[in-house]
Design a protein around this motif. Structure first.
Motif, PDB file in Angstrom:
ATOM      1  N   ARG A 116       0.841  -1.197   0.000  1.00  0.00           N
ATOM      2  CA  ARG A 116       0.000   0.000   0.000  1.00  0.00           C
ATOM      3  C   ARG A 116       0.876   1.246   0.000  1.00  0.00           C
ATOM      4  NH1 ARG A 116      -2.500   3.245   3.924  1.00  0.00           N
ATOM      5  NH2 ARG A 116      -1.589   2.016   5.611  1.00  0.00           N
ATOM      6  N   GLN A 117       0.562   2.157  -0.932  1.00  0.00           N
ATOM      7  CA  GLN A 117       1.378   3.365  -1.045  1.00  0.00           C
ATOM      8  C   GLN A 117       1.142   4.280   0.151  1.00  0.00           C
ATOM      9  OE1 GLN A 117       1.044   5.439  -4.754  1.00  0.00           O
ATOM     10  NE2 GLN A 117       2.149   7.225  -4.028  1.00  0.00           N
ATOM     11  N   GLN A 118       2.223   4.732   0.763  1.00  0.00           N
ATOM     12  CA  GLN A 118       2.183   5.670   1.877  1.00  0.00           C
ATOM     13  C   GLN A 118       3.241   6.733   1.633  1.00  0.00           C
ATOM     14  OE1 GLN A 118       2.051   3.478   5.783  1.00  0.00           O
ATOM     15  NE2 GLN A 118       2.288   1.706   4.455  1.00  0.00           N
ATOM     16  N   ALA A 119       3.269   7.728   2.513  1.00  0.00           N
ATOM     17  CA  ALA A 119       4.262   8.787   2.368  1.00  0.00           C
ATOM     18  C   ALA A 119       5.662   8.194   2.395  1.00  0.00           C
ATOM     19  CB  ALA A 119       4.104   9.810   3.493  1.00  0.00           C
ATOM     20  N   GLY A 120       6.434   8.422   1.330  1.00  0.00           N
ATOM     21  CA  GLY A 120       7.797   7.938   1.274  1.00  0.00           C
ATOM     22  C   GLY A 120       7.933   6.467   0.956  1.00  0.00           C
ATOM     23  N   ARG A 121       6.817   5.779   0.691  1.00  0.00           N
ATOM     24  CA  ARG A 121       6.856   4.347   0.347  1.00  0.00           C
ATOM     25  C   ARG A 121       6.178   4.138  -0.996  1.00  0.00           C
ATOM     26  NH1 ARG A 121       7.829   0.106   4.173  1.00  0.00           N
ATOM     27  NH2 ARG A 121       8.530   0.960   6.164  1.00  0.00           N
ATOM     28  N   TYR A 122       6.891   3.531  -1.915  1.00  0.00           N
ATOM     29  CA  TYR A 122       6.374   3.307  -3.261  1.00  0.00           C
ATOM     30  C   TYR A 122       6.548   1.844  -3.652  1.00  0.00           C
ATOM     31  CZ  TYR A 122       6.477   8.394  -3.645  1.00  0.00           C
ATOM     32  OH  TYR A 122       6.269   9.731  -3.435  1.00  0.00           O
ATOM     33  N   ARG A 123       5.829   1.444  -4.695  1.00  0.00           N
ATOM     34  CA  ARG A 123       5.963   0.067  -5.190  1.00  0.00           C
ATOM     35  C   ARG A 123       7.243  -0.089  -6.012  1.00  0.00           C
ATOM     36  NH1 ARG A 123      -0.493  -1.031  -6.554  1.00  0.00           N
ATOM     37  NH2 ARG A 123      -1.098  -1.077  -4.347  1.00  0.00           N
ATOM     38  N   GLN A 124       7.682   0.979  -6.600  1.00  0.00           N
ATOM     39  CA  GLN A 124       9.039   1.028  -7.140  1.00  0.00           C
ATOM     40  C   GLN A 124       9.774   2.093  -6.351  1.00  0.00           C
ATOM     41  OE1 GLN A 124       9.840   1.397 -11.427  1.00  0.00           O
ATOM     42  NE2 GLN A 124      11.520   2.787 -10.937  1.00  0.00           N
ATOM     43  N   PHE A 125      10.845   1.692  -5.695  1.00  0.00           N
ATOM     44  CA  PHE A 125      11.606   2.631  -4.874  1.00  0.00           C
ATOM     45  C   PHE A 125      13.092   2.397  -5.108  1.00  0.00           C
ATOM     46  CE2 PHE A 125      10.806  -1.213  -2.535  1.00  0.00           C
ATOM     47  CZ  PHE A 125      11.971  -1.492  -1.846  1.00  0.00           C
ATOM     48  N   VAL A 126      13.890   3.387  -4.740  1.00  0.00           N
ATOM     49  CA  VAL A 126      15.335   3.295  -4.955  1.00  0.00           C
ATOM     50  C   VAL A 126      16.011   2.978  -3.632  1.00  0.00           C
ATOM     51  CG1 VAL A 126      17.412   4.473  -5.729  1.00  0.00           C
ATOM     52  CG2 VAL A 126      15.239   4.899  -6.877  1.00  0.00           C
ATOM     53  N   GLN A 127      16.789   1.919  -3.647  1.00  0.00           N
ATOM     54  CA  GLN A 127      17.452   1.461  -2.429  1.00  0.00           C
ATOM     55  C   GLN A 127      18.965   1.548  -2.586  1.00  0.00           C
ATOM     56  OE1 GLN A 127      17.518  -2.877  -0.995  1.00  0.00           O
ATOM     57  NE2 GLN A 127      15.822  -2.033   0.204  1.00  0.00           N
ATOM     58  N   PHE A 128      19.604   2.034  -1.538  1.00  0.00           N
ATOM     59  CA  PHE A 128      21.072   1.973  -1.440  1.00  0.00           C
ATOM     60  C   PHE A 128      21.397   1.000  -0.322  1.00  0.00           C
ATOM     61  CE2 PHE A 128      24.952   3.240   0.794  1.00  0.00           C
ATOM     62  CZ  PHE A 128      25.878   3.200  -0.248  1.00  0.00           C
ATOM     63  N   GLY A 129      22.352   0.117  -0.571  1.00  0.00           N
ATOM     64  CA  GLY A 129      22.716  -0.837   0.461  1.00  0.00           C
ATOM     65  C   GLY A 129      24.175  -1.223   0.378  1.00  0.00           C
ATOM     66  N   VAL A 130      24.677  -1.784   1.463  1.00  0.00           N
ATOM     67  CA  VAL A 130      26.052  -2.282   1.497  1.00  0.00           C
ATOM     68  C   VAL A 130      26.066  -3.649   2.157  1.00  0.00           C
ATOM     69  CG1 VAL A 130      26.965   0.063   1.663  1.00  0.00           C
ATOM     70  CG2 VAL A 130      26.696  -1.284   3.735  1.00  0.00           C
ATOM     71  N   PRO A 302      30.066 -15.832   6.744  1.00  0.00           N
ATOM     72  CA  PRO A 302      29.189 -14.864   7.394  1.00  0.00           C
ATOM     73  C   PRO A 302      29.056 -13.568   6.601  1.00  0.00           C
ATOM     74  CG  PRO A 302      31.333 -14.818   8.436  1.00  0.00           C
ATOM     75  CD  PRO A 302      31.383 -15.915   7.395  1.00  0.00           C
ATOM     76  N   GLY A 303      28.031 -12.781   6.927  1.00  0.00           N
ATOM     77  CA  GLY A 303      27.847 -11.496   6.257  1.00  0.00           C
ATOM     78  C   GLY A 303      27.056 -10.531   7.120  1.00  0.00           C
ATOM     79  N   VAL A 304      27.156  -9.252   6.791  1.00  0.00           N
ATOM     80  CA  VAL A 304      26.417  -8.212   7.503  1.00  0.00           C
ATOM     81  C   VAL A 304      26.218  -7.037   6.555  1.00  0.00           C
ATOM     82  CG1 VAL A 304      28.549  -7.214   8.454  1.00  0.00           C
ATOM     83  CG2 VAL A 304      26.361  -6.793   9.618  1.00  0.00           C
ATOM     84  N   GLY A 305      25.094  -6.328   6.691  1.00  0.00           N
ATOM     85  CA  GLY A 305      24.843  -5.199   5.790  1.00  0.00           C
ATOM     86  C   GLY A 305      23.651  -4.370   6.222  1.00  0.00           C
ATOM     87  N   PHE A 306      23.324  -3.380   5.401  1.00  0.00           N
ATOM     88  CA  PHE A 306      22.124  -2.565   5.629  1.00  0.00           C
ATOM     89  C   PHE A 306      21.610  -2.047   4.296  1.00  0.00           C
ATOM     90  CE2 PHE A 306      25.309   0.892   5.616  1.00  0.00           C
ATOM     91  CZ  PHE A 306      24.677   1.835   4.812  1.00  0.00           C
ATOM     92  N   ALA A 307      20.385  -1.556   4.318  1.00  0.00           N
ATOM     93  CA  ALA A 307      19.806  -0.921   3.134  1.00  0.00           C
ATOM     94  C   ALA A 307      18.910   0.220   3.566  1.00  0.00           C
ATOM     95  CB  ALA A 307      19.018  -1.941   2.307  1.00  0.00           C
ATOM     96  N   LEU A 308      18.807   1.229   2.708  1.00  0.00           N
ATOM     97  CA  LEU A 308      17.941   2.374   2.986  1.00  0.00           C
ATOM     98  C   LEU A 308      17.211   2.793   1.718  1.00  0.00           C
ATOM     99  CD1 LEU A 308      19.278   5.259   1.767  1.00  0.00           C
ATOM    100  CD2 LEU A 308      20.942   4.763   3.552  1.00  0.00           C
ATOM    101  N   SER A 309      16.072   3.435   1.915  1.00  0.00           N
ATOM    102  CA  SER A 309      15.283   3.971   0.812  1.00  0.00           C
ATOM    103  C   SER A 309      15.605   5.445   0.637  1.00  0.00           C
ATOM    104  CB  SER A 309      13.788   3.792   1.105  1.00  0.00           C
ATOM    105  OG  SER A 309      13.009   4.723   0.386  1.00  0.00           O
ATOM    106  N   ILE A 310      15.924   5.849  -0.574  1.00  0.00           N
ATOM    107  CA  ILE A 310      16.206   7.262  -0.829  1.00  0.00           C
ATOM    108  C   ILE A 310      14.932   8.093  -0.682  1.00  0.00           C
ATOM    109  CG2 ILE A 310      16.968   8.935  -2.574  1.00  0.00           C
ATOM    110  CD1 ILE A 310      19.015   6.969  -3.511  1.00  0.00           C
TER     111      ILE A 310
END
Length: 423
Positions: A116-130, A302-310
């Motif tokens: 469901r579309q909300q403020a700052g949330r889209y069905r296509q969104f741009v993610q940066f992660g490491v 093992p691994g570790v990381g994060f991701a964020l939405s622009i």
């Protein structure tokens, strides 16, 4: 028929793209500083990859994936997140054999989730992660968290809260799983259908339910931190010590479980505490995923990381009133008066651009007054005026738009003149 952008997507218009470009440049620069090299993976993958990595009981797999069958009958899915694709590439290309370990990777690109579309949330969104793959050192968990915090602080955000938790090892999870089943089972009929299905398959997911989050049993549910094995507790304590050394403030939240099945040990979220940001405060999330590489067909690494939405990042900047410093002005606007002057203007603009000077001119056949207004709207630093008189003299008139001063400059000197003054 009037066509509109599909629901849950957006057009990013030219007046908005400078902000995106600024954020992208900051992300890439920090990735360079932290030594996380960029990887680019396909936008779609085999569906089974996400079932095995993200987890069959997660909302993403059960409800949110864009899955289709290609002409060869293969089930493919638009990537809903970046870790699975990155780890798949790591395994496929045997990056675990590289001499320099851990392998540090970053990515940025569109992801797709049917929600469901909300403020700052889209069905296509741009993610940066490491992702940092290959090390079980708690110090790199702290580095990952530090990297994420550094992004928001570099961009000027102040109203931030870091929440951390430990999801423990397999022994921890098994003991906690049994306790959760015993806790929820007598009253599971009061919960939604998703929670009923998750009780035996993956009861930890119940704690992440958005429908029953206010149910009284949620508040009294067994805390995972109470079941940490001595090695898991020691690992978590080490992560916290490193965060203390880095001067990073945090809160421990025993109910933080994250929405993906591959997490274990360290889990974290960065939230916005800005007034008016919205009910969903999470900006970024991540953690450790020991076992995921093996699940996808690689060695036990093992691994570790994060991701964020622009998109969420932009919303947080707006909530705090942070204005990004973006360079979007024009170096020089050429005003041409007459057909011969226009020929020379086209030639001049080409010579400016070849030297890295941004330049533009009128293509609407407007009078001089209208052209000057256009230069003003485009925030041109200089206006170069050329007419019949200037052509005869082999010169142009240069106006400094900030001061209003103007002077004549020989045509064969104009490029050097602009380069010197723009410097």
């Amino acid at each position: 028929m009037a066509f509109k952008v599909p629901r849950g997507t957006q057009d990013i218009l030219p007046d908005q793209t400078p902000k995106w470009q600024k954020i992208e440049s900051v992300l890439r620069e920090l990735a360079r500083v932290y030594r996380y090299k960029e990887i680019r993976t396909p936008i779609f993958e085999h569906t089974e990859l996400f079932h095995r990595s993200v987890g069959d009981t997660t909302d993403i797999v059960q409800k949110e994936m864009y899955t289709f069958e290609d002409r060869g009958g293969r089930s493919l899915t638009l990537r809903p997140e970046g870790t699975a694709s990155t780890v798949r590439a790591y395994v496929e290309h045997k990056m675990y054999g590289a001499p320099e370990q851990p392998v540090k990777l970053s990515y940025m690109g569109p992801m797709f989730r049917y929600e469901r579309q909300q403020a700052g949330r889209y069905r296509q969104f741009v993610q940066f992660g490491v992702e940092a793959i290959g090390s079980a050192d708690p110090a790199i968990d702290a580095e990952i968290i530090s990297f994420a915090m550094d992004i928001y602080q570099t961009l000027g955000l102040k109203d931030l809260k870091l929440v951390i938790n430990s999801l423990g090892d397999k022994e921890t999870r098994d003991a906690h799983r049994t306790a959760l089943i015993n806790h929820f089972k007598p009253s599971i009929h009061e919960f939604c259908d998703d929670c009923k299905n998750r009780l035996e398959k993956n009861p930890l997911r119940i704690l992440d339910c958005k429908v029953d989050r206010e149910h009284p049993l949620m508040k009294t549910a067994p805390k995972l931190t109470d079941y940490l094995t001595p090695p898991s507790k020691e690992y978590f304590d080490q992560v916290k010590k490193y965060l203390d050394v880095l001067g990073i403030e945090y809160e421990v939240d025993p109910n933080l479980v994250r929405g993906l099945d591959y997490y274990n040990h360290t889990a974290f979220e960065i939230m916005s505490t800005a007034e008016g940001f919205g009910a969903i405060t999470t900006l970024c999330g991540g953690g450790r995923y020991n076992g995921l590489v093996e699940e996808i067909g690689g060695p036990n690494v093992p691994g570790v990381g994060f991701a964020l939405s622009i998109e969420r990042l932009l919303l947080a900047l707006e909530a705090e009133g942070v204005e990004l410093e973006v360079e979007d002005g024009l170096d020089v606007y050429v005003v041409a008066l007459g057909d011969e002057a226009k020929l020379k203007a086209v030639e001049l603009i080409s010579s400016f651009r070849l030297k890295g000077i941004s330049a533009d001119m009128d293509y609407m056949m407007r009078k001089m007054k209208a052209q000057m207004k256009s230069a003003d709207r485009l925030q041109a630093k200089f206006v170069v005026i050329i007419g019949e008189t200037e052509l005869e003299e082999g010169a142009v008139v240069v106006r400094h738009m900030e001061s209003g001063n103007q002077e004549k400059v020989q045509i064969n000197e104009i490029v050097n003149y602009l380069k010197e003054h723009l410097r």
